[in-house]
Enzyme design. Structure first.
Site, PDB file in Angstrom:
ATOM      1  N   TYR A 136       0.826  -1.205   0.000  1.00 22.27           N
ATOM      2  CA  TYR A 136       0.000   0.000   0.000  1.00 22.27           C
ATOM      3  C   TYR A 136       0.862   1.258   0.000  1.00 22.27           C
ATOM      4  O   TYR A 136       2.018   1.238   0.414  1.00 22.27           O
ATOM      5  CB  TYR A 136      -0.898   0.052   1.242  1.00 22.27           C
ATOM      6  CG  TYR A 136      -1.967  -1.003   1.300  1.00 22.27           C
ATOM      7  CD1 TYR A 136      -3.195  -0.806   0.682  1.00 22.27           C
ATOM      8  CD2 TYR A 136      -1.756  -2.195   1.977  1.00 22.27           C
ATOM      9  CE1 TYR A 136      -4.186  -1.778   0.742  1.00 22.27           C
ATOM     10  CE2 TYR A 136      -2.741  -3.168   2.039  1.00 22.27           C
ATOM     11  CZ  TYR A 136      -3.947  -2.955   1.421  1.00 22.27           C
ATOM     12  OH  TYR A 136      -4.927  -3.920   1.476  1.00 22.27           O
ATOM     13  N   CYS A 311       0.128   0.831 -13.409  1.00 19.12           N
ATOM     14  CA  CYS A 311      -0.193   0.004 -12.253  1.00 19.12           C
ATOM     15  C   CYS A 311      -1.642  -0.440 -12.338  1.00 19.12           C
ATOM     16  O   CYS A 311      -2.541   0.363 -12.619  1.00 19.12           O
ATOM     17  CB  CYS A 311       0.032   0.763 -10.948  1.00 19.12           C
ATOM     18  SG  CYS A 311      -0.081  -0.302  -9.494  1.00 19.12           S
TER      19      CYS A 311
END
Length: 338
Positions: A136, A311
């Site tokens: 994250y 991504c």
């Protein structure tokens, strides 16, 4: 899109000075002499500089690549399935210490699927593990002191036939209560944005003037991290263009933030475009998977001063992004997948 893919990163932008004060130099006995005014102006300037740079001093850096624990201080529902988690650092003057482009890992117990040995209808490669880890990036930066925020989209099991088990980490976090702890380690990652168009990609340095970005679902987060770092610095003239893919309009994360940044910095954030699989009536953006036509229309052309960051789910990155970039002539060393 799977919320537990390897790319879940978001960064927030906050550069507004706090606790600034106006100063009133009106004196009862009349106007001051020029030297006195100059002295008072100098003192006022010193006071403002202290308020801006010396008032809230940063303490130690938290992340040290070792496993550590952080406590949940606040949780806020941003939508029916999206939650902002605020985690407190051990010291109030501490900063997270996460370079732009890097991420941290969170750890949680490994849940069992509806079918033993499977997760969402497929063989679970983590079936024999007692613990899971996910990557994250927070919605805050090191400009914030004493805490960091994460925005998580929760994929609940049983809501969609194709995903009977849902997301492992997102469902675990959805059950967290204020005061609960999570294990974290970092910083990790091979890519870093140094500022003013300078990137560290693995062991190589690259200088660019225009960054193209393609993101899918929660893969928006490292893109937003770099965008925010560029726009936070008024001396950074690097340009940014973003192509963002989702299943539906409702799945577009941090849309308000993206559009606010683009409106405020249109001379640098020069392109923001969406594509969704299931468009609503009146949708003015693109529909379906990312194509070479979308890339040609909304991202910078290939060249030595261009870098393209990607991504999202691995199939999207491989087939929709990299194959189309190859088709359009983007050199391999200008294609970077997070």
């Amino acid at each position: 899109l799977n919320s537990d893919s390897r790319c879940r990163r978001i960064l927030a932008l906050d550069v507004t000075p706090r606790n600034s004060h106006s100063l009133d130099f009106t004196m009862e006995w009349g106007p001051l002499s020029p030297p006195a005014l100059a002295s008072m102006a100098a003192l006022a300037l010193l006071g403002l500089l202290y308020a801006k740079f010396g008032g809230a001093k940063k303490g130690a850096i938290f992340l040290n690549k070792e496993r550590q624990s952080v406590k949940l201080a606040e949780r806020t529902m941003l939508s029916h399935d999206t939650v902002r988690f605020r985690f407190a650092l051990p010291q109030k003057d501490m900063i997270l210490g996460l370079p732009v482009g890097k991420h941290f890992k969170l750890f949680a117990p490994n849940p069992k699927g509806v079918v033993a040995g499977q997760w969402n209808g497929r063989d679970d490669p983590e079936a024999d593990s007692t613990e899971i880890e996910r990557k994250y990036t927070p919605t805050t930066s090191d400009a914030e002191i004493g805490y960091f925020d994460l925005v998580i989209k929760v994929y609940e099991g049983g809501k969609i036939d194709r995903f009977p088990d849902g997301g492992k980490m997102s469902q675990y976090m959805a059950k967290l209560k204020v005061g609960d702890s999570m294990t974290i380690s970092g910083p990790w990652g091979m890519n870093e944005y140094k500022g003013h168009g300078a990137f560290k990609i693995g062991s190589k340095d690259k200088q660019v003037t225009h960054v193209g970005m393609m993101a899918g679902g929660t893969g928006i987060t490292p893109m937003l991290q770099v965008i925010s770092a560029i726009l936070r610095d008024p001396t950074d003239k690097t340009k940014v263009s973003l192509l963002y893919a989702n299943q539906s309009e409702d799945d577009i994360l941090v849309r308000d933030m993206l559009e606010a940044l683009q409106a405020a910095h249109s001379e640098r954030f020069v392109g923001l475009w969406y594509t969704v699989d299931r468009p609503p009536t009146g949708w003015k953006y693109s529909t379906g998977f990312i194509t070479d036509e979308m890339i040609k229309a909304h991202l910078p052309p290939p060249g030595p001063s261009t870098l393209v960051l990607m991504c999202g789910p691995p199939p999207m990155v491989k087939f929709a992004c990299q194959q189309n970039l190859d088709k359009l002539g983007y050199p391999k060393d200008t294609q970077v997948a997070f």
